[in-house]
Design a protein around this motif. Sequence first.
Motif, PDB file in Angstrom:
ATOM      1  N   LEU A  37       0.822  -1.202   0.000  1.00 23.32           N
ATOM      2  CA  LEU A  37       0.000   0.000   0.000  1.00 23.32           C
ATOM      3  C   LEU A  37       0.863   1.262   0.000  1.00 23.32           C
ATOM      4  O   LEU A  37       0.587   2.219  -0.734  1.00 23.32           O
ATOM      5  CB  LEU A  37      -0.924   0.003   1.223  1.00 23.32           C
ATOM      6  N   ALA A  38       1.927   1.252   0.800  1.00 24.26           N
ATOM      7  CA  ALA A  38       2.815   2.416   0.854  1.00 24.26           C
ATOM      8  C   ALA A  38       3.504   2.646  -0.484  1.00 24.26           C
ATOM      9  O   ALA A  38       3.748   3.790  -0.880  1.00 24.26           O
ATOM     10  CB  ALA A  38       3.852   2.226   1.954  1.00 24.26           C
ATOM     11  N   SER A  39       3.805   1.572  -1.200  1.00 24.14           N
ATOM     12  CA  SER A  39       4.480   1.718  -2.491  1.00 24.14           C
ATOM     13  C   SER A  39       3.577   2.393  -3.521  1.00 24.14           C
ATOM     14  O   SER A  39       4.054   3.052  -4.447  1.00 24.14           O
ATOM     15  CB  SER A  39       4.938   0.354  -3.017  1.00 24.14           C
ATOM     16  N   ILE A  40       2.264   2.232  -3.368  1.00 20.73           N
ATOM     17  CA  ILE A  40       1.336   2.901  -4.277  1.00 20.73           C
ATOM     18  C   ILE A  40       1.368   4.406  -4.043  1.00 20.73           C
ATOM     19  O   ILE A  40       1.207   5.195  -4.968  1.00 20.73           O
ATOM     20  CB  ILE A  40      -0.094   2.357  -4.094  1.00 20.73           C
ATOM     21  N   GLY A  41       1.606   4.795  -2.796  1.00 23.97           N
ATOM     22  CA  GLY A  41       1.726   6.213  -2.486  1.00 23.97           C
ATOM     23  C   GLY A  41       2.970   6.831  -3.078  1.00 23.97           C
ATOM     24  O   GLY A  41       3.035   8.037  -3.301  1.00 23.97           O
ATOM     25  N   VAL A  59      12.000   8.389  -8.525  1.00 21.30           N
ATOM     26  CA  VAL A  59      10.660   8.220  -7.980  1.00 21.30           C
ATOM     27  C   VAL A  59      10.283   6.753  -8.072  1.00 21.30           C
ATOM     28  O   VAL A  59      10.427   6.131  -9.133  1.00 21.30           O
ATOM     29  CB  VAL A  59       9.634   9.081  -8.746  1.00 21.30           C
ATOM     30  N   ILE A  60       9.822   6.195  -6.963  1.00 25.59           N
ATOM     31  CA  ILE A  60       9.444   4.785  -6.913  1.00 25.59           C
ATOM     32  C   ILE A  60       7.985   4.693  -6.508  1.00 25.59           C
ATOM     33  O   ILE A  60       7.547   5.359  -5.573  1.00 25.59           O
ATOM     34  CB  ILE A  60      10.321   4.001  -5.911  1.00 25.59           C
ATOM     35  N   GLY A  61       7.232   3.850  -7.203  1.00 27.79           N
ATOM     36  CA  GLY A  61       5.844   3.617  -6.806  1.00 27.79           C
ATOM     37  C   GLY A  61       4.872   4.506  -7.540  1.00 27.79           C
ATOM     38  O   GLY A  61       5.175   5.104  -8.568  1.00 27.79           O
ATOM     39  N   GLY A  62       3.669   4.587  -6.988  1.00 23.89           N
ATOM     40  CA  GLY A  62       2.586   5.292  -7.661  1.00 23.89           C
ATOM     41  C   GLY A  62       2.370   6.693  -7.114  1.00 23.89           C
ATOM     42  O   GLY A  62       3.302   7.339  -6.647  1.00 23.89           O
ATOM     43  N   THR A  63       1.133   7.132  -7.153  1.00 25.42           N
ATOM     44  CA  THR A  63       0.829   8.518  -6.826  1.00 25.42           C
ATOM     45  C   THR A  63      -0.097   8.671  -5.628  1.00 25.42           C
ATOM     46  O   THR A  63      -0.291   9.780  -5.155  1.00 25.42           O
ATOM     47  CB  THR A  63       0.152   9.209  -8.025  1.00 25.42           C
ATOM     48  N   GLY A  64      -0.675   7.602  -5.126  1.00 29.17           N
ATOM     49  CA  GLY A  64      -1.644   7.729  -4.047  1.00 29.17           C
ATOM     50  C   GLY A  64      -2.964   8.280  -4.558  1.00 29.17           C
ATOM     51  O   GLY A  64      -3.233   8.306  -5.766  1.00 29.17           O
ATOM     52  N   LEU A  65      -3.802   8.737  -3.647  1.00 27.23           N
ATOM     53  CA  LEU A  65      -5.085   9.318  -4.036  1.00 27.23           C
ATOM     54  C   LEU A  65      -4.855  10.623  -4.797  1.00 27.23           C
ATOM     55  O   LEU A  65      -3.989  11.417  -4.441  1.00 27.23           O
ATOM     56  CB  LEU A  65      -5.943   9.590  -2.803  1.00 27.23           C
ATOM     57  N   ASN A  88      -9.280   6.558  -7.685  1.00 26.16           N
ATOM     58  CA  ASN A  88      -9.498   6.973  -6.301  1.00 26.16           C
ATOM     59  C   ASN A  88     -10.435   6.028  -5.563  1.00 26.16           C
ATOM     60  O   ASN A  88     -10.210   5.701  -4.396  1.00 26.16           O
ATOM     61  CB  ASN A  88     -10.057   8.400  -6.261  1.00 26.16           C
ATOM     62  N   LEU A  89     -11.490   5.577  -6.241  1.00 20.76           N
ATOM     63  CA  LEU A  89     -12.444   4.667  -5.612  1.00 20.76           C
ATOM     64  C   LEU A  89     -11.777   3.348  -5.235  1.00 20.76           C
ATOM     65  O   LEU A  89     -11.899   2.874  -4.096  1.00 20.76           O
ATOM     66  CB  LEU A  89     -13.634   4.414  -6.548  1.00 20.76           C
ATOM     67  N   GLU A  90     -11.067   2.739  -6.179  1.00 22.21           N
ATOM     68  CA  GLU A  90     -10.460   1.435  -5.911  1.00 22.21           C
ATOM     69  C   GLU A  90      -9.316   1.539  -4.910  1.00 22.21           C
ATOM     70  O   GLU A  90      -9.134   0.645  -4.073  1.00 22.21           O
ATOM     71  CB  GLU A  90      -9.974   0.800  -7.211  1.00 22.21           C
ATOM     72  N   GLY A 194     -13.780  11.891   0.947  1.00 22.12           N
ATOM     73  CA  GLY A 194     -14.555  12.025  -0.278  1.00 22.12           C
ATOM     74  C   GLY A 194     -14.932  13.463  -0.577  1.00 22.12           C
ATOM     75  O   GLY A 194     -14.924  13.899  -1.736  1.00 22.12           O
ATOM     76  N   TYR A 195     -15.232  14.216   0.465  1.00 23.29           N
ATOM     77  CA  TYR A 195     -15.642  15.609   0.302  1.00 23.29           C
ATOM     78  C   TYR A 195     -14.460  16.536   0.060  1.00 23.29           C
ATOM     79  O   TYR A 195     -14.453  17.317  -0.903  1.00 23.29           O
ATOM     80  CB  TYR A 195     -16.409  16.067   1.540  1.00 23.29           C
ATOM     81  N   ALA A 196     -13.447  16.467   0.923  1.00 24.05           N
ATOM     82  CA  ALA A 196     -12.400  17.486   0.943  1.00 24.05           C
ATOM     83  C   ALA A 196     -11.177  17.145   0.111  1.00 24.05           C
ATOM     84  O   ALA A 196     -10.434  18.048  -0.293  1.00 24.05           O
ATOM     85  CB  ALA A 196     -11.966  17.751   2.387  1.00 24.05           C
ATOM     86  N   PHE A 197     -10.948  15.859  -0.199  1.00 27.96           N
ATOM     87  CA  PHE A 197      -9.681  15.490  -0.817  1.00 27.96           C
ATOM     88  C   PHE A 197      -9.803  14.803  -2.173  1.00 27.96           C
ATOM     89  O   PHE A 197      -8.992  15.074  -3.064  1.00 27.96           O
ATOM     90  CB  PHE A 197      -8.871  14.628   0.157  1.00 27.96           C
TER      91      PHE A 197
END
Length: 211
Positions: A37-41, A59-65, A88-90, A194-197
């Motif tokens: 999960l951290a690597s996706i961030g 840069v390693i990994g993904g971007t997070g939300l 973002n949903l998944e 969901g609202y703020a971010f």
Amino acid sequence: MNNEYPLQFAVDYPDRDLNRASTFFRIFTVIPIAIVLASIGGWQGEWSSDVDAQSSTVVIGGTGLLFLPPLLMILFRQKYPRWWFDWNLELLRFVNRVGTYFALMSDRYPSTDEHQWVELDFPYPDAQRDLNRWLPLVKWLLAIPHYIVLAFLYLAAMIVLLVAWFAILFTGRYPRGIFDFVEGVIRWHNRVVGYAFILVTDRYPPFSLTR
């Protein structure tokens, strides 16, 4: 009029004996999937050379939300690209599977793609009809009262989780009252996200643990 909040969240209650060994060692068993999960961030590192005064970045990994890209698209184009919404949903579903596993709410190991015991959903917004193009600039600010309340709720959740840990070790069962409270805190957190971010709704989150 439908008073149901757009973001819906629920966790299936494990009405059975939970695995005591898995519960006892949960802080260790969660580590592999937490690393995934951290690597996706993503992680970014930079180093420089004194010889040529140049620096390099990896840069390693993904971007997070995704927060800034949807904000810019809503602001300038009044559009929320569907694949950004799906990402973002998944990812939020995955985050919640890992989080609820760590919170002892299931003894099944979290999947990277199957929904398992977590139900989280929100509708795809029509940005022109459903979203105010200027509101994303201030939503994080408007949500400050929620941050304050959630800080106290997180503290309470940590305390009752310790009680739940002992209860599972001795009885094999997750106390239903504690389960419902922890589920409510996570629901509240998700609605603020969901609202703020991730900006999927303009409807202000309720100050409520319930659906």
